[in-house]
Design an enzyme around this catalytic site. Structure first.
Site, PDB file in Angstrom:
ATOM      1  N   SER A 156      -6.791   9.186  17.393  1.00  0.00           N
ATOM      2  CA  SER A 156      -7.709   8.303  18.116  1.00  0.00           C
ATOM      3  C   SER A 156      -7.313   6.845  17.876  1.00  0.00           C
ATOM      4  O   SER A 156      -6.220   6.445  18.258  1.00  0.00           O
ATOM      5  CB  SER A 156      -9.154   8.585  17.689  1.00  0.00           C
ATOM      6  N   THR A 157      -8.171   6.055  17.233  1.00  0.00           N
ATOM      7  CA  THR A 157      -7.892   4.633  17.019  1.00  0.00           C
ATOM      8  C   THR A 157      -6.558   4.434  16.300  1.00  0.00           C
ATOM      9  O   THR A 157      -6.330   4.996  15.236  1.00  0.00           O
ATOM     10  CB  THR A 157      -9.018   3.990  16.180  1.00  0.00           C
TER      11      THR A 157
ATOM     12  N   HIS B 203      -7.833  10.280  22.030  1.00  0.00           N
ATOM     13  CA  HIS B 203      -9.081   9.803  22.634  1.00  0.00           C
ATOM     14  C   HIS B 203      -8.801   8.614  23.542  1.00  0.00           C
ATOM     15  O   HIS B 203      -8.488   7.524  23.077  1.00  0.00           O
ATOM     16  CB  HIS B 203     -10.068   9.364  21.552  1.00  0.00           C
TER      17      HIS B 203
ATOM     18  N   MET C 100     -11.302   7.386  14.222  1.00  0.00           N
ATOM     19  CA  MET C 100     -12.666   7.258  13.728  1.00  0.00           C
ATOM     20  C   MET C 100     -13.420   8.569  13.909  1.00  0.00           C
ATOM     21  O   MET C 100     -13.233   9.266  14.896  1.00  0.00           O
ATOM     22  CB  MET C 100     -13.343   6.149  14.543  1.00  0.00           C
TER      23      MET C 100
ATOM     24  N   ASP D  96     -13.734  14.269  14.601  1.00  0.00           N
ATOM     25  CA  ASP D  96     -13.185  15.181  15.608  1.00  0.00           C
ATOM     26  C   ASP D  96     -11.899  15.802  15.080  1.00  0.00           C
ATOM     27  O   ASP D  96     -10.985  15.092  14.653  1.00  0.00           O
ATOM     28  CB  ASP D  96     -12.916  14.414  16.911  1.00  0.00           C
TER      29      ASP D  96
END
Length: 368
Positions: free
Chosen positions: A185-186, A212, A304, A307
């Site tokens: 993600s991030t 994401h 973050m 998940d």
């Protein structure tokens, strides 16, 4: 210089003690400045210390107010977001969250910003009449807090001395892996570039990725990654076969699952289930475990939240293998931490070692 370094470290510690994170909001729209400010200041730990209407004003106010993080619009008069970002990174480094429209043009500019040093982005569709406002607000607040408190950010951008951790281990395994499933993600676009650039042309397994991102972004991300990779990288489409030498990136806003069709293992793009993040790492990992059994090499990287934990539990139950990125190299140590904390990780590695570890583990199958 040592005294200055000590002062910066001390101010960072005091900021955390006081619990106040200072934000500069940069946008040419008064409505957007107000919306972002209201969202951020709904959390008592966050204070918007100033706003700016364009890049020139932003640079001035960064030097004056010394914020801990900046939200930066892409399209502004006098000086646009990308030009501003370059100057910020060179003259007054501070973590930057881009404010991006979800158009193709906005996606292109945002991916360029991430390449130039921006940490992440938030959607431009921020309005208190939006049905998604609570989700957007919560995600914005979590991103700001996670980024400012990140060890990686404190070391790379604030130049703080951060105590080195010992969270590195590597476990050899002999198994016939068919698919490498990556969740991120991030900080993902830069992390994926680092990992995929180390995968050789003759890599003997398929790769699937859940990053994401909204629609439009994943196709452009795939094109960028394809341009720097020895293997083919593209956005996944229903019916694509999982095969050696191909990396498939899940579509933004959709989930990626697997099916067996006439003996072939293919991907399917699905709207369901309705998960917090789409694409969902949990959904992809769980589906991979069902279709590939113990032939899944799961990789969880910077991001973050949690998940991936539930999906990787399924991978582990079926006999798969799991690599987690270590804290020091994560932009946000959320997703890997959650996996490590419940004891799922077989190997914990810095970002620069993950690509070669994947190659080593998958290629060991030739020795069986």
């Amino acid at each position: 210089e040592k005294l200055f370094g000590f002062y910066k470290a001390l101010t960072g510690i005091l900021m955390n003690i006081n619990g106040e994170i200072k934000v500069l909001v940069v946008d040419d729209s008064a409505f957007m400045r107000k919306s972002i400010t209201m969202m951020l200041e709904s959390d008592p730990q966050i204070k918007v210390v100033a706003t700016a209407r364009d890049g020139l004003e932003a640079i001035e106010k960064i030097k004056t107010f010394k914020p801990d993080i900046v939200t930066l619009d892409v399209e502004m008069p006098r000086m646009d977001g990308l030009t501003t970002l370059k100057i910020i990174m060179n003259e007054c480094p501070v973590p930057v969250l881009m404010v991006s429209s979800l158009t193709t043009e906005g996606a292109e500019a945002t991916l360029e910003a991430l390449k130039l040093g921006a940490v992440d982005f938030i959607p431009k569709q921020l309005s208190y009449v939006s049905l998604d406002i609570i989700k957007i607000k919560d995600e914005l607040i979590q991103k700001v807090k996670s980024i400012v408190n990140s060890k990686y950010i404190r070391r790379k951008i604030y130049r703080h001395e951060v105590k080195s951790s010992k969270d590195v281990k590597f476990k050899h395994v002999k198994k016939n892996f068919e698919v490498v499933a990556i969740g991120v993600s991030t900080g993902g676009p830069v992390a994926l570039q680092e990992v995929l650039s180390r995968i050789p042309e003759n890599f003997p397994a398929g790769i699937v990725i859940a990053q994401h991102m909204p629609p439009n972004f994943t196709r452009l991300l795939a094109e960028r990654l394809n341009s720097i990779s020895k293997i083919e990288v593209r956005e996944a489409q229903t019916g694509d076969k999982v095969r050696a030498g191909l990396a498939l990136i899940a579509q933004g806003g959709k989930n990626l699952i697997f099916e067996k069709v006439f003996g072939e293992k293919i991907v399917k793009i699905a709207d369901k289930p309705d998960t917090l993040y789409k694409p969902s790492v949990d959904v992809m990992m769980e589906s991979a475990s069902e279709v590939f059994g113990d032939k899944v090499l799961g990789v969880i990287m910077t991001g973050m939240g949690r998940d991936g934990v539930e999906g990787l539990k399924k991978v582990k139950e079926k006999g798969g293998y799991i690599i987690a990125q270590n804290e020091e190299t994560c932009v946000v140590y959320g997703m890997p931490k959650a996996v490590i904390d419940v004891g799922l990780a077989d190997s914990i590695l810095p970002l620069e070692k993950i690509g070669e570890a994947i190659v080593e583990i998958v290629r060991e199958r030739k020795e069986i």
